[in-house]
Structures are given as C-alpha cells and as structure tokens.
Design an enzyme around this catalytic site. Structure first.
Site, PDB file in Angstrom:
ATOM      1  N   SER A  68       0.651  -1.102  -0.070  1.00 18.34           N
ATOM      2  CA  SER A  68       0.076   0.073   0.045  1.00 18.34           C
ATOM      3  C   SER A  68       0.932   1.153   0.107  1.00 18.34           C
ATOM      4  CB  SER A  68      -0.635   0.082   1.296  1.00 18.34           C
ATOM      5  OG  SER A  68      -1.309   1.290   1.447  1.00 18.34           O
ATOM      6  N   TYR A 125      -2.912  -0.807   9.970  1.00 19.10           N
ATOM      7  CA  TYR A 125      -2.914  -1.059   8.202  1.00 19.10           C
ATOM      8  C   TYR A 125      -1.410  -0.620   7.827  1.00 19.10           C
ATOM      9  CZ  TYR A 125      -4.114  -1.070   3.415  1.00 19.10           C
ATOM     10  OH  TYR A 125      -4.182  -1.144   2.158  1.00 19.10           O
TER      11      TYR A 125
END
Ligand code: NDP
Length: 246
Positions: A141, A155
């Site tokens: 990401s 995350y």
C-alpha cells in the site's frame, strides 16, 4: 505485452477489486490462474469467467487468509489441480482503520495474519514448487511509504512489513533464480476504497495526478514483474499510486 504462456499463477483475494484485475490480466497474458476468495462466491465466479474468456484455465479456491494453514493448503491445491506454480501474487487484504484507542488485540492479530503471516507462508509454500524464473509478488500500500492521515497505524504497519518480506525473500531465493517484489498501490477504485466514497476527494488531492487508479493500473505492473522482462528485478518496492508517495 508480457508473454506468460504455459505458466500458472496464483492470486490470493482474486474475486474482487485489484486481485480480480490481476487475475484477469495474467490470464490475458497467457497464464492459467488460480485464486482465493473468502466469501463472495458470486464475484469469484465472475472472475473465473473472465479468466476462461481469455482462453485460460481458472481455479477458484475458497480460503480465509486469516487461517494459519490456508496459504499452504491453497498452494497445494493449485499444484495438485494445475500441475505447477510459477507466479504468486499475495494480494488479499482488509482495511482496519479508526482511532488508535479503538484498535483491539483481535484486530491486530487478524490483520497481521492476513497481511503478514499469510504472504510469508504462501511464499514459502510456493517457492518449494518454483524453479528458475519463479515470481513472488506482494501487494502492499502507499501507506507503507507515506502516512498522511491518522487512523491507519495498524494497516500501514502491516503493509510496510512486506517491504522487508520481499528483501529477505530476494536474498533467500535469488540463488535459485526466483524474484520477490512488492507493489504499493495508491487510492484504487474498488469496494475497499470507492472513487465516490466519503474520503475520495481527500485521497484524490493527495495524489500528484489528481485521480484514482484502477485495478488494471496495478495489474500492469504486476504483469511486468511476473514476466521474463522482470527477470533482473528483485527485492524492490514499486509505487503505483499516481504520485501519492512523491
Ligand atoms: P477489496 O476489498 O475490493 O477486495 C478484497 C479481495 O480480497 C476480495 O477478493 C476478498 O474476497 C479478498 N479477501 C479479503 N479478505 C480475505 C481473506 N481473509 N482471505 C481471502 N481473501 C480475502 O480490496 P482491494 O482490491 O481494494 O485491495 C486489494 C489489496 O490491495 C489489499 O491488500 C489492499 O490492502 C491493497 N490496497 C488497496 C488500495 C485501494 O485503494 N483499493 C490501496 C492500497 C493497497 P471476497 O470477495 O470473498 O470478500
């Protein structure tokens, strides 16, 4: 266009979003494609249909990446049914977010299991079946590189772990001609992060190009890394993020 004729690819989380785009693209480039999904059988059937429409064999496997043995068992299923394994794309992911004080132990364990443990176990199992030319690709990401908003500590921590994963794999498996790389998508229009969602305008503004990406944008980089053209690329991280991390 990369040529993957005769190869077998395995994509985790291939029923929807970026994983579905990757599964479809690898099939269009010539690979037979197996993929996992957690629950959405209807979307899995649609992805399988797109793989078959490209003239390739599709194999949909229901498996929850949070389960300790899912990665190893899925790789075994792929090899048993499709005869070999050349390309692994560890894509399955979730998006835990919210105030730091609300992060629970269960949420930490689940996210680590899906984003970190499963890609390592899948790579370990897949590499056992790979020879020279094997390809291990993780989907990270943009938050692994830059965290411009609060609420995503868990995350971003788990996604940045993939940078270390592929560096280690590159060293462990380089002598066997197997490469390992991570692709870090930016805001990409999927169910996880819809381009018309509540945070979309802010996300768009953080990119240099001022727009969301598509699953196909990410799949193009994966197809390159999976192909012979990516043979000299290993242990590396690639931002496919419209300049989010710039
Ligand atoms: P989606 O939520 O749109 O799709 C997720 C896919 O992963 C589905 O196929 C889903 O299966 C599968 N999946 C989810 N959890 C599990 C699990 N426990 N076991 C097996 N499969 C699972 O997500 P995206 O396509 O947007 O995201 C794909 C990857 O890209 C993720 O790793 C995400 O973190 C990363 N990413 C996404 C960005 C974005 O803006 N969209 C940005 C940066 C990174 P099912 O259909 O059965 O639910």
């Amino acid at each position: 266009m990369p040529d993957l004729t005769g190869q077998v690819a395995f994509v985790t989380g291939g029923s929807r979003g970026i994983g579905a785009a990757i599964a479809t693209r690898l099939a269009q480039d010539g690979a037979d494609v197996a993929f996992t999904y957690r629950a959405d059988k209807r979307s899995a059937d649609e992805t399988a249909g797109r793989i078959r429409a490209a003239g390739r064999t599709a194999l949909a496997i229901q498996a929850d990446s949070a389960e300790p043995h899912a990665a190893t068992e899925s790789v075994d299923t792929v090899v048993r049914n499709l005869g070999r394994l050349d390309i692994l794309v560890a894509n399955a992911g979730i998006f835990p977010n919210g105030p730091l004080d609300d992060v629970t132990l269960d949420e930490i364990d689940q996210t680590l299991a899906i984003h970190v443990r499963a890609p390592l176990l899948a790579a370990q199992a897949a590499a056992a079946h790979m020879g020279d030319g094997g390809r291990l690709i993780a989907i990270g990401s943009c938050y692994a590189e830059r965290v411009p908003v609060p609420g995503v500590t868990l995350y971003s921590m788990t996604k940045s772990a993939l940078t270390g994963l592929v560096k280690g794999l590159a060293r462990d498996l380089g002598p066997r001609g197997i490469t390992a790389n991570v692709v870090h998508p930016g805001p990409t229009d999927t169910d996880m992060n819809p381009a018309d969602g509540p945070d979309a305008e802010a996300e768009r503004a953080l990119t240099a190009l001022g727009r969301y990406g598509t699953g196909a944008d990410v799949a193009g980089m994966v197809a390159f890394l999976a192909s012979q053209e990516g043979a000299w690329v290993t242990g590396a991280s690639f931002a496919v993020d419209g300049g989010y991390a710039a």
